[in-house]
Write a protein that holds these residues in place. Structure first.
Motif, mmCIF file in Angstrom:
data_model
loop_
_atom_site.group_PDB
_atom_site.id
_atom_site.type_symbol
_atom_site.label_atom_id
_atom_site.label_comp_id
_atom_site.label_asym_id
_atom_site.label_seq_id
_atom_site.Cartn_x
_atom_site.Cartn_y
_atom_site.Cartn_z
ATOM 1 N N ALA A 1 -56.761 83.260 -38.269
ATOM 2 C CA ALA A 1 -57.608 83.750 -36.727
ATOM 3 C C ALA A 1 -58.426 83.168 -36.101
ATOM 4 C CB ALA A 1 -58.328 85.107 -37.900
ATOM 5 N N VAL A 2 -59.081 82.471 -37.352
ATOM 6 C CA VAL A 2 -60.025 80.664 -37.036
ATOM 7 C C VAL A 2 -59.440 80.016 -36.909
ATOM 8 C CG1 VAL A 2 -61.433 78.939 -38.004
ATOM 9 C CG2 VAL A 2 -61.938 81.345 -39.406
ATOM 10 N N GLN A 3 -58.250 79.477 -36.819
ATOM 11 C CA GLN A 3 -57.329 78.153 -35.917
ATOM 12 C C GLN A 3 -57.496 78.885 -34.772
ATOM 13 O OE1 GLN A 3 -56.577 75.565 -37.993
ATOM 14 N NE2 GLN A 3 -56.794 74.518 -36.236
ATOM 15 N N ARG A 4 -57.150 80.179 -34.616
ATOM 16 C CA ARG A 4 -56.611 80.542 -33.532
ATOM 17 C C ARG A 4 -57.948 80.905 -32.313
ATOM 18 N NH1 ARG A 4 -54.206 85.338 -36.061
ATOM 19 N NH2 ARG A 4 -52.524 84.917 -36.558
ATOM 20 N N THR B 1 -58.382 77.884 -28.941
ATOM 21 C CA THR B 1 -58.705 78.365 -27.439
ATOM 22 C C THR B 1 -59.772 77.422 -27.183
ATOM 23 O OG1 THR B 1 -57.994 80.472 -28.111
ATOM 24 C CG2 THR B 1 -59.247 80.332 -26.438
ATOM 25 N N MET B 2 -60.395 76.705 -28.375
ATOM 26 C CA MET B 2 -61.879 76.109 -27.799
ATOM 27 C C MET B 2 -61.769 74.921 -27.511
ATOM 28 S SD MET B 2 -64.390 78.231 -26.919
ATOM 29 C CE MET B 2 -65.894 77.748 -27.532
ATOM 30 N N ARG B 3 -60.162 74.289 -27.335
ATOM 31 C CA ARG B 3 -59.929 72.745 -28.194
ATOM 32 C C ARG B 3 -60.727 71.685 -29.211
ATOM 33 N NH1 ARG B 3 -59.944 73.513 -21.019
ATOM 34 N NH2 ARG B 3 -57.960 74.923 -21.089
ATOM 35 N N VAL B 4 -60.599 72.875 -29.847
ATOM 36 C CA VAL B 4 -60.856 71.476 -31.306
ATOM 37 C C VAL B 4 -60.034 71.329 -31.898
ATOM 38 C CG1 VAL B 4 -63.025 71.637 -33.542
ATOM 39 C CG2 VAL B 4 -63.399 73.301 -30.985
ATOM 40 N N ARG B 5 -59.405 70.400 -31.925
ATOM 41 C CA ARG B 5 -58.149 70.029 -32.660
ATOM 42 C C ARG B 5 -58.321 68.806 -33.621
ATOM 43 N NH1 ARG B 5 -56.519 72.740 -29.317
ATOM 44 N NH2 ARG B 5 -56.003 72.580 -27.237
ATOM 45 N N SER B 6 -59.623 67.903 -33.974
ATOM 46 C CA SER B 6 -59.051 68.190 -35.318
ATOM 47 C C SER B 6 -60.756 68.175 -35.213
ATOM 48 C CB SER B 6 -59.912 65.890 -35.165
ATOM 49 O OG SER B 6 -60.359 65.650 -34.222
ATOM 50 N N VAL C 1 -69.345 75.835 -28.286
ATOM 51 C CA VAL C 1 -69.426 75.427 -26.707
ATOM 52 C C VAL C 1 -69.959 74.338 -26.408
ATOM 53 C CG1 VAL C 1 -70.121 76.549 -25.096
ATOM 54 C CG2 VAL C 1 -70.005 77.884 -26.532
ATOM 55 N N ARG C 2 -70.434 73.413 -27.066
ATOM 56 C CA ARG C 2 -70.276 72.284 -27.309
ATOM 57 C C ARG C 2 -69.405 71.111 -27.307
ATOM 58 N NH1 ARG C 2 -75.568 72.977 -28.936
ATOM 59 N NH2 ARG C 2 -74.972 72.235 -31.208
ATOM 60 N N GLN C 3 -68.265 71.527 -28.287
ATOM 61 C CA GLN C 3 -66.948 71.025 -28.608
ATOM 62 C C GLN C 3 -66.589 70.943 -27.267
ATOM 63 O OE1 GLN C 3 -66.999 68.567 -30.621
ATOM 64 N NE2 GLN C 3 -68.833 68.951 -30.943
ATOM 65 N N TYR C 4 -65.848 72.247 -26.355
ATOM 66 C CA TYR C 4 -65.177 73.232 -25.417
ATOM 67 C C TYR C 4 -65.403 71.686 -24.289
ATOM 68 C CZ TYR C 4 -62.354 75.992 -22.339
ATOM 69 O OH TYR C 4 -61.495 75.935 -21.192
ATOM 70 N N SER C 5 -63.566 71.549 -23.714
ATOM 71 C CA SER C 5 -64.326 71.161 -22.173
ATOM 72 C C SER C 5 -62.813 71.320 -21.335
ATOM 73 C CB SER C 5 -63.837 69.369 -22.989
ATOM 74 O OG SER C 5 -63.065 68.703 -21.478
ATOM 75 N N GLN D 1 -68.636 83.398 -20.451
ATOM 76 C CA GLN D 1 -66.750 83.042 -20.158
ATOM 77 C C GLN D 1 -65.827 82.990 -21.668
ATOM 78 O OE1 GLN D 1 -65.801 80.922 -16.650
ATOM 79 N NE2 GLN D 1 -66.757 82.480 -15.224
ATOM 80 N N LEU D 2 -66.523 81.682 -22.131
ATOM 81 C CA LEU D 2 -65.693 82.056 -23.038
ATOM 82 C C LEU D 2 -65.601 82.835 -24.313
ATOM 83 C CD1 LEU D 2 -67.038 78.172 -23.368
ATOM 84 C CD2 LEU D 2 -65.046 78.969 -22.697
ATOM 85 N N GLN D 3 -66.729 83.316 -24.126
ATOM 86 C CA GLN D 3 -66.879 84.635 -24.799
ATOM 87 C C GLN D 3 -66.268 86.013 -25.256
ATOM 88 O OE1 GLN D 3 -70.863 85.343 -26.017
ATOM 89 N NE2 GLN D 3 -70.889 88.018 -26.225
ATOM 90 N N PHE D 4 -66.166 85.796 -23.863
ATOM 91 C CA PHE D 4 -65.381 87.218 -23.501
ATOM 92 C C PHE D 4 -63.242 86.560 -23.716
ATOM 93 C CE2 PHE D 4 -62.010 89.230 -19.835
ATOM 94 C CZ PHE D 4 -62.593 89.626 -19.934
ATOM 95 N N ARG D 5 -63.574 85.661 -22.774
ATOM 96 C CA ARG D 5 -62.253 85.057 -23.591
ATOM 97 C C ARG D 5 -61.899 84.273 -24.992
ATOM 98 N NH1 ARG D 5 -60.670 78.790 -21.919
ATOM 99 N NH2 ARG D 5 -60.999 79.725 -19.351
#
Length: 804
Positions: free
Chosen positions: A630-633, A637-642, A697-701, A504-508
């Motif tokens: 683009a990398v930042q977007r 989306t993957m909620r990696v903030r820092s 993916v591991r960083q995503y929550s 699902q994350l890959q699709f998003r």
């Protein structure tokens, strides 16, 4: 694989329509991907019937036209104006009714309409053979000799019933079903109907005037080899019935002898090969290997160098055919051929597969041999083909069948316990039904007891070698849909699935990038070893080398997505597509300490201009910052903030950054090293980002962290910092956030300046700082103290000069 519905009916009686047959086959595991109606004549002569000319007289206003009345079985004769010179009363003719669409042998289709011709009404057309696509003659109308009643569809008279091409997505394990006989076997089992084999009772050797000496020197690669000869043949075009059979499954007819070998191949699943007997030197046929690099010209006119393991069919002086793969140019059947040697064999699947891959040749024969054919079929197929060749090309059988089979291949012997049948299927099937299913699949039952039995599986079922395979055969014929769900099955018994679904994350992410102008690519996982040598120091391990590579350019598994992306760029640039944004999800492979490791990666690649040049704007080349945005977007989306940063590996990048989370790299991005783009002959800059997808993916929550929007206003303050060029904005940002954790909301650089007046090795950053207190409005005293702390930190830790 293509199957003809009408051809199937020669093996098994079918009252079911093609769609129903397709459903039954899919249920047994032979997935039907499509069903296409095949007409030997375009349009199938719909709207064309047999009629009788009742009256015929000359048109009063046209010497070459006739006025006729024609009975077409409707009770009311039609008035038809006909221009054919041979039309006459009493004739049985072919009539196209009003509304019929005709497809002539030449020219465009046309519709029959009511018309007035020189003042006379015409309600149809009496047809010549070229007007309905049955031939080329236009000398006159077709005159029939038939007892069929008027109004009978012409398609029935000409035996033009439509056929249906059934396309089956054959899985590699089902080699037994690569023929009409093989598909009919499954239908026999599932429909519980008898199978009718073609008869070879008429086979008879007429003389032995053309006997050849057959020898097999490599019986491991060729366990069984059969052959016979025919003489007195006339090689010509095949009859219509044979051509229609081949055309129905997408094959092009060649000549009557070759067409018969193709016909039997697709009928019985046994490839055959016909050699011009006059080209066989020394009356010898020898099955053997030849020295490496021996040259051989195949039927397509290509000279090939043989490997030392290629099994060849040879005569006394040289090779004639690559066994099981492709024939030779010199020994092929031509119009001058009058006698042939007909070969039917069982070749080792491993031998044929290796040779086919080595030469890059994929043929109908190799498709079957490399998956496994029936070792018991060659003599029967030989007789079947010999009779058909006599039927279509004349001649006589001029030798006995020579059958070299030193070590017969036995049936597979597999013990089966009913307890395991019940356990794996989930229900108890009546034992008699189990026996019926297996016997209908040619699997014999032996040593049956109350506990189980021994299954004797014919060797053509190469996929049935274990007890579980036999049970699978029972289930697929019994029907998965006939196994009911347990009454005790409930959703509460299912395991809880993890919240994070990588798919699902890959699709998003794919949707995100597609809406931002990126195109997704899917590329080959095999690549050139030269690519890896160019970046050897930057790779995580050894190459995974293929044992049987298709070519040198596809001999190792890729360790990076970079070169796949660069090759895609080159392909598009060579076709004048210069502005490219692509992304790819794909696996990479390497070996470390003898262990094979597979990782999922995700890449972004940009080159060319941001937007197409137009009258409103000039083309502006993409930059590192476009890639970084683009990398930042993706990271947002993957909620990696820092994250922390460090310079990217110079093996891959001329310049760039690596982002780290918890000190582990999550993405590297930058300008691709020109030495690497030169490897693929790419002449323009390419920006590339490589993500560790699993780490991302591991960083995503799925848990969203939020806070109430402050009711109090933000405050902006700007500073101009003169720093050494070695100091990066990332250092400024990090130090600012370490110094002021409570009020600082954002740091941004809005101008960079370098000049002689700053001094050598210096750079000026204009930086904005956004301050906000969630509990109260900031006053000047707090703001000034905060900014003073920041300036002191910059001066102390970075050696900054604050320009005021």
């Amino acid at each position: 694989m293509e199957i003809s519905y009408k051809w199937l009916t020669q093996f098994i009686e079918l009252s079911e329509l093609p769609d129903e047959v397709g459903k039954r086959l899919t249920a047994t595991g032979l997935e039907v991907e499509g069903i296409e109606k095949i007409e030997s004549v375009p349009g199938g002569l719909e709207g064309v019937v047999i009629g009788e000319v009742l009256t015929c007289e000359r048109h009063p206003d046209a010497d070459k036209l006739s006025l006729t009345t024609v009975d077409v079985g409707t009770g009311q004769p039609l008035h038809i104006v006909c221009g054919a010179p041979n039309v006459a009363a009493g004739q049985r003719v072919v009539v196209a009714l009003v509304g019929a669409t005709l497809h002539p042998s030449s020219g465009e289709p046309f519709v029959i309409k009511k018309a007035k011709i020189r003042g006379a009404a015409s309600e149809g057309m009496i047809c010549a053979e070229d007007e309905i696509g049955l031939g080329t003659s236009h000398a006159g109308i077709m005159v029939l000799t038939t007892d069929l009643p008027n109004g009978t569809p012409a398609a029935r008279y000409f035996n033009l019933e439509p056929d249906y091409r059934i396309t089956i997505g054959l899985t590699p394990n089902r080699a037994d079903a690569a023929s009409h006989l093989g598909v009919a076997r499954d239908l026999k089992a599932v429909l519980n109907r008898p199978l009718t084999w073609p008869s070879v009772d008429a086979f008879q050797v007429q003389n032995t005037n053309l006997s050849l000496d057959l020898r097999v020197e490599d019986t491991e690669a060729c366990p069984r080899y059969c052959g016979l000869t025919l003489s007195g043949l006339t090689v010509r075009e095949s009859p219509d019935w044979l051509k229609q059979r081949l055309l129905a499954i997408g094959l092009t007819p060649i000549n009557n002898v070759v067409d018969v070998t193709n016909y039997v191949n697709h009928e019985l699943g046994q490839p055959l090969h016909a050699f011009d007997a006059d080209q066989i030197q020394g009356n010898q046929v020898i099955v053997k290997t030849l020295p490496a690099d021996t040259t051989f010209v195949t039927l397509d006119g290509v000279e090939r160098k043989l490997s030392a393991t290629d099994l060849m069919i040879c005569h006394a002086e040289g090779p004639m055919c690559i066994a099981g793969v492709f024939g030779g140019q010199q020994s092929g059947v031509s119009e001058a051929t009058t006698s042939i040697f007909l070969e039917s064999a069982y070749f080792s699947p491993a031998s044929v597969r290796k040779t086919s891959q080595y030469h890059g040749l994929k043929t109908d024969a190799s498709f079957r041999f490399e998956r496994g054919t029936d070792p018991n079929m060659p003599p029967f197929a030989l007789k079947r083909a010999a009779l058909l060749i006599q039927e279509v090309a004349g001649g006589v059988i001029s030798s006995d069948i020579v059958d070299i089979y030193p070590q017969p291949i036995a049936d597979f012997t597999i013990p089966v316990r009913y307890l395991n049948v019940d356990r794996l299927i989930g229900i108890r099937i009546d034992r008699a039904e189990i026996h019926r299913i297996l016997e209908s699949l040619d699997i014999r039952i032996s040593e049956a007891t109350d506990e189980g039995f021994t299954a004797l599986v014919p060797p053509y079922r190469v996929d049935v070698t274990r007890e579980a395979d036999v049970i699978e055969e029972i289930l697929r014929i019994y029907g998965v849909d006939n196994v009911p769900l347990s009454a005790h099955l409930g959703a509460e018994s299912l395991s809880e699935f993890p919240e994070t679904d990588p798919d699902q994350l890959q699709f998003r992410i794919g949707q995100l990038l597609a809406t931002n102008g990126f195109y997704e690519t899917v590329t080959n996982s095999m690549t050139r070893p030269a690519y890896h040598e160019a970046i050897r120091n930057g790779l995580p391990g050894e190459d995974v080398v293929l044992l049987n590579p298709l070519s040198e350019d596809l001999s190792v598994m890729r360790q990076t997505l970079l070169f796949s992306a660069l090759e895609t760029m080159v392909y598009n640039l060579n076709r004048r597509q210069k502005d490219l944004r692509i992304f790819e999800f794909g696996k990479v492979y390497h070996k470390r300490e003898g262990k094979y490791i597979e990782n999922m990666r995700f890449s972004l690649t940009l080159t060319g201009n941001k937007e197409a040049e137009s009258w409103q704007q000039k083309g502006t080349a993409v930059t590192y910052h476009d890639l970084a945005a683009a990398v930042q977007r993706v990271l947002n989306t993957m909620r990696v903030r820092s994250y922390d940063t460090q310079p990217a590996d110079t093996t891959l990048f001329q310049y760039g950054l690596t982002y780290l989370v918890n000190k582990k790299p999550i993405v590297s991005l930058g300008l691709v090293n020109p030495k690497l783009t030169k490897l693929v002959d790419l002449k323009q800059p390419v920006f590339y980002a490589d993500f560790d997808w699993k780490a991302l993916v591991r960083q995503y929550s799925s848990k969203v962290v939020y806070e109430e929007v402050s009711r109090f206003p933000e405050v902006r303050r700007d500073l101009s910092l003169v720093l050494d060029k070695a100091v990066t904005f990332e250092q400024i940002n990090r130090l600012a956030n370490q110094t002021e954790r409570k009020l600082l909301r954002a740091v941004n650089v809005f101008d960079v300046y370098e000049g002689e007046n700053l001094g050598a090795g210096k750079r000026s950053y204009s930086v904005s700082f956004i301050l906000q207190d969630p509990a109260q409005t900031l006053n000047d005293t707090v703001i000034d103290k905060t900014m003073q702390r920041l300036m002191s930190a910059f001066e102390r830790d970075l050696g900054a000069v604050i320009r005021k």
